[in-house]
Write a protein that holds these residues in place. Structure first.
Motif, mmCIF file in Angstrom:
data_model
loop_
_atom_site.group_PDB
_atom_site.id
_atom_site.type_symbol
_atom_site.label_atom_id
_atom_site.label_comp_id
_atom_site.label_asym_id
_atom_site.label_seq_id
_atom_site.Cartn_x
_atom_site.Cartn_y
_atom_site.Cartn_z
ATOM 1 N N TYR A 43 0.825 -1.199 0.000
ATOM 2 C CA TYR A 43 0.000 0.000 0.000
ATOM 3 C C TYR A 43 0.863 1.254 0.000
ATOM 4 N N THR A 44 0.284 2.367 -0.430
ATOM 5 C CA THR A 44 0.969 3.657 -0.446
ATOM 6 C C THR A 44 0.319 4.581 0.573
ATOM 7 N N PRO A 45 1.073 5.037 1.588
ATOM 8 C CA PRO A 45 0.503 5.952 2.581
ATOM 9 C C PRO A 45 0.407 7.374 2.029
ATOM 10 N N LEU A 46 -0.730 7.994 2.237
ATOM 11 C CA LEU A 46 -0.978 9.372 1.828
ATOM 12 C C LEU A 46 -1.671 10.093 2.991
ATOM 13 N N PHE A 47 -0.946 10.377 4.029
ATOM 14 C CA PHE A 47 -1.525 11.007 5.211
ATOM 15 C C PHE A 47 -1.658 12.510 4.960
ATOM 16 N N VAL A 48 -2.857 13.033 5.130
ATOM 17 C CA VAL A 48 -3.078 14.473 5.018
ATOM 18 C C VAL A 48 -2.827 15.068 6.396
ATOM 19 N N THR A 49 -1.919 16.036 6.455
ATOM 20 C CA THR A 49 -1.587 16.655 7.738
ATOM 21 C C THR A 49 -1.925 18.135 7.714
ATOM 22 N N LEU A 50 -2.323 18.631 8.866
ATOM 23 C CA LEU A 50 -2.554 20.051 9.069
ATOM 24 C C LEU A 50 -1.511 20.539 10.058
ATOM 25 N N GLU A 51 -0.765 21.552 9.662
ATOM 26 C CA GLU A 51 0.244 22.131 10.539
ATOM 27 C C GLU A 51 -0.049 23.613 10.730
ATOM 28 N N HIS A 52 0.175 24.071 11.947
ATOM 29 C CA HIS A 52 0.018 25.484 12.271
ATOM 30 C C HIS A 52 1.307 25.965 12.898
ATOM 31 N N ASP A 53 1.945 26.930 12.254
ATOM 32 C CA ASP A 53 3.233 27.462 12.717
ATOM 33 C C ASP A 53 4.250 26.354 12.968
ATOM 34 N N GLY A 54 4.280 25.353 12.072
ATOM 35 C CA GLY A 54 5.261 24.279 12.147
ATOM 36 C C GLY A 54 4.901 23.136 13.078
ATOM 37 N N ALA A 55 3.801 23.251 13.819
ATOM 38 C CA ALA A 55 3.386 22.189 14.743
ATOM 39 C C ALA A 55 2.247 21.384 14.120
ATOM 40 N N LEU A 56 2.323 20.072 14.248
ATOM 41 C CA LEU A 56 1.285 19.174 13.742
ATOM 42 C C LEU A 56 0.012 19.373 14.554
ATOM 43 N N ARG A 57 -1.101 19.642 13.877
ATOM 44 C CA ARG A 57 -2.383 19.890 14.550
ATOM 45 C C ARG A 57 -3.444 18.850 14.220
ATOM 46 N N GLY A 58 -3.273 18.130 13.102
ATOM 47 C CA GLY A 58 -4.261 17.137 12.729
ATOM 48 C C GLY A 58 -3.736 16.216 11.649
ATOM 49 N N VAL A 59 -4.290 14.991 11.612
ATOM 50 C CA VAL A 59 -3.865 13.979 10.638
ATOM 51 C C VAL A 59 -5.090 13.218 10.142
ATOM 52 N N LEU A 60 -5.170 13.048 8.845
ATOM 53 C CA LEU A 60 -6.150 12.167 8.224
ATOM 54 C C LEU A 60 -5.350 11.064 7.543
ATOM 55 N N PRO A 61 -5.241 9.877 8.187
ATOM 56 C CA PRO A 61 -4.441 8.806 7.601
ATOM 57 C C PRO A 61 -5.195 8.118 6.463
ATOM 58 N N LEU A 62 -4.628 8.182 5.274
ATOM 59 C CA LEU A 62 -5.199 7.525 4.110
ATOM 60 C C LEU A 62 -4.167 6.562 3.536
ATOM 61 N N ILE A 63 -4.654 5.449 2.998
ATOM 62 C CA ILE A 63 -3.794 4.436 2.383
ATOM 63 C C ILE A 63 -4.349 4.124 1.004
ATOM 64 N N GLU A 64 -3.510 4.239 -0.012
ATOM 65 C CA GLU A 64 -3.927 3.867 -1.358
ATOM 66 C C GLU A 64 -3.678 2.373 -1.546
ATOM 67 N N ALA A 65 -4.759 1.649 -1.838
ATOM 68 C CA ALA A 65 -4.677 0.201 -2.027
ATOM 69 C C ALA A 65 -5.091 -0.118 -3.459
ATOM 70 N N ARG A 66 -4.160 -0.657 -4.227
ATOM 71 C CA ARG A 66 -4.471 -1.037 -5.607
ATOM 72 C C ARG A 66 -4.572 -2.563 -5.683
ATOM 73 N N SER A 67 -5.787 -2.999 -5.914
ATOM 74 C CA SER A 67 -6.039 -4.425 -5.959
ATOM 75 C C SER A 67 -7.378 -4.662 -6.680
ATOM 76 N N PRO A 68 -7.503 -5.769 -7.394
ATOM 77 C CA PRO A 68 -8.803 -6.068 -8.021
ATOM 78 C C PRO A 68 -9.907 -6.244 -6.981
ATOM 79 N N LEU A 69 -9.534 -6.583 -5.746
ATOM 80 C CA LEU A 69 -10.534 -6.799 -4.697
ATOM 81 C C LEU A 69 -10.911 -5.524 -3.968
ATOM 82 N N THR A 70 -10.064 -4.494 -4.078
ATOM 83 C CA THR A 70 -10.371 -3.258 -3.353
ATOM 84 C C THR A 70 -10.693 -2.170 -4.326
#
Length: 70
Positions: A43-70
């Motif tokens: 899988y390929t991780p594609l985490f969307v992050t929100l940073e404010h003044d260089g500090a991590l404030r939020g994360v949306l963890p997404l994973i790209e899955a390439r498969s005939p079943l998914t």
């Protein structure tokens, strides 16, 4: 300033320390868990992050899955 980024936690040496500070963070946000998904399933991780003044404030963890079943 606010910044939205796409991040791969397996390539950020400081990821686990930064994400552990967020409310609600769990093992499933960790670089170790992400690395397991990458190595096991290709899988390929594609985490969307929100940073404010260089500090991590939020994360949306997404994973790209390439498969005939998914």
């Amino acid at each position: 300033s606010l910044n939205l980024n796409i991040t791969d936690p397996t390539r950020d040496a400081d990821w686990d320390r930064r994400v552990a500070k967020l409310p609600g963070a769990s093992f499933f946000h960790s670089s170790g868990w992400t690395r397991t998904l990458v190595q096991t399933y290709g899988y390929t991780p594609l985490f969307v992050t929100l940073e404010h003044d260089g500090a991590l404030r939020g994360v949306l963890p997404l994973i790209e899955a390439r498969s005939p079943l998914t």
